[in-house]
Design an enzyme around this catalytic site. Structure first.
Site, mmCIF file in Angstrom:
data_model
loop_
_atom_site.group_PDB
_atom_site.id
_atom_site.type_symbol
_atom_site.label_atom_id
_atom_site.label_comp_id
_atom_site.label_asym_id
_atom_site.label_seq_id
_atom_site.Cartn_x
_atom_site.Cartn_y
_atom_site.Cartn_z
ATOM 1 N N GLU A 146 1.044 -1.151 -0.069
ATOM 2 C CA GLU A 146 -0.043 0.146 0.109
ATOM 3 C C GLU A 146 0.925 1.323 -0.027
ATOM 4 O O GLU A 146 0.434 2.422 -0.346
ATOM 5 C CB GLU A 146 -0.945 0.188 1.394
ATOM 6 C CG GLU A 146 -1.949 -0.807 1.328
ATOM 7 C CD GLU A 146 -2.860 -0.776 2.544
ATOM 8 O OE1 GLU A 146 -4.099 -0.479 2.325
ATOM 9 O OE2 GLU A 146 -2.390 -1.033 3.733
ATOM 10 N N TYR A 185 -13.574 27.974 1.695
ATOM 11 C CA TYR A 185 -13.591 26.433 1.452
ATOM 12 C C TYR A 185 -12.474 25.859 0.415
ATOM 13 O O TYR A 185 -12.074 25.006 0.684
ATOM 14 C CB TYR A 185 -14.790 26.083 1.034
ATOM 15 C CG TYR A 185 -15.540 26.838 0.058
ATOM 16 C CD1 TYR A 185 -15.435 26.695 -1.287
ATOM 17 C CD2 TYR A 185 -16.664 27.559 0.449
ATOM 18 C CE1 TYR A 185 -16.316 27.372 -2.110
ATOM 19 C CE2 TYR A 185 -17.539 28.502 -0.347
ATOM 20 C CZ TYR A 185 -17.201 28.594 -1.747
ATOM 21 O OH TYR A 185 -17.940 29.136 -2.595
ATOM 22 N N GLU A 218 -7.555 6.610 10.631
ATOM 23 C CA GLU A 218 -7.872 7.271 11.891
ATOM 24 C C GLU A 218 -6.997 8.335 12.399
ATOM 25 O O GLU A 218 -7.512 9.530 12.742
ATOM 26 C CB GLU A 218 -8.133 6.104 13.048
ATOM 27 C CG GLU A 218 -9.054 5.161 12.728
ATOM 28 C CD GLU A 218 -8.835 3.996 12.098
ATOM 29 O OE1 GLU A 218 -9.678 3.214 11.945
ATOM 30 O OE2 GLU A 218 -7.911 4.080 11.305
ATOM 31 N N LYS A 240 -11.669 5.100 1.052
ATOM 32 C CA LYS A 240 -10.520 4.717 0.691
ATOM 33 C C LYS A 240 -10.826 3.381 -0.449
ATOM 34 O O LYS A 240 -11.003 2.106 -0.016
ATOM 35 C CB LYS A 240 -9.403 3.871 1.761
ATOM 36 C CG LYS A 240 -8.254 3.380 1.455
ATOM 37 C CD LYS A 240 -7.438 2.856 2.529
ATOM 38 C CE LYS A 240 -5.989 2.226 2.180
ATOM 39 N NZ LYS A 240 -5.226 1.840 3.269
#
Length: 124
Positions: free
Chosen positions: A21, A53, A73, A98
């Site tokens: 990954e 934004y 997380e 993801k």
């Protein structure tokens, strides 16, 4: 509380716990809802009185590219802390998806909700 939102912000990043990954960037897709007071911006019609934004999107993208954590997380918690430090927001909902993380699953990700006082209480 008013809400400024960004949906579908895509950022290419290195993230994951497995070696494979971490070889190539992969897409992450963010949705954010920023709890703000929009009254001043609405009455003045000046961007200086609003949450920018585009700047929020750029900060999320930059943090994501720079951090390269193992876990989603860790990523969303870091983004939350930094957005509260840098922008006049009172609440934040952030989710990150993801794509392709788990075979035969449409979406995998993490969603958190934080308030400004969450960070004041824990002292960072």
């Amino acid at each position: 509380m008013d809400t400024v939102f960004l949906q579908g912000l895509e950022v290419e990043a290195i993230i994951g716990v497995y070696g494979w990954e971490r070889q190539l960037p992969r897409p992450l897709i963010f949705d954010l809802a920023l709890g703000v007071n929009t009254r001043e911006a609405a009455s003045s019609d000046h961007v200086r009185d609003a949450v920018d934004y585009a700047a929020v999107a750029e900060r999320v993208s930059a943090i994501t590219r720079e951090l390269q954590p193992a876990l989603l997380e860790t990523l969303v918690e870091t983004i939350a802390r930094r957005l509260f430090d840098e922008f006049p927001i009172q609440q934040l909902q952030i989710s990150v998806n993801k794509p392709g993380a788990v075979a035969k699953v449409k979406a995998v990700g993490v969603r958190i909700e934080r308030r400004r006082e969450d960070y004041a209480a824990c002292g960072r």
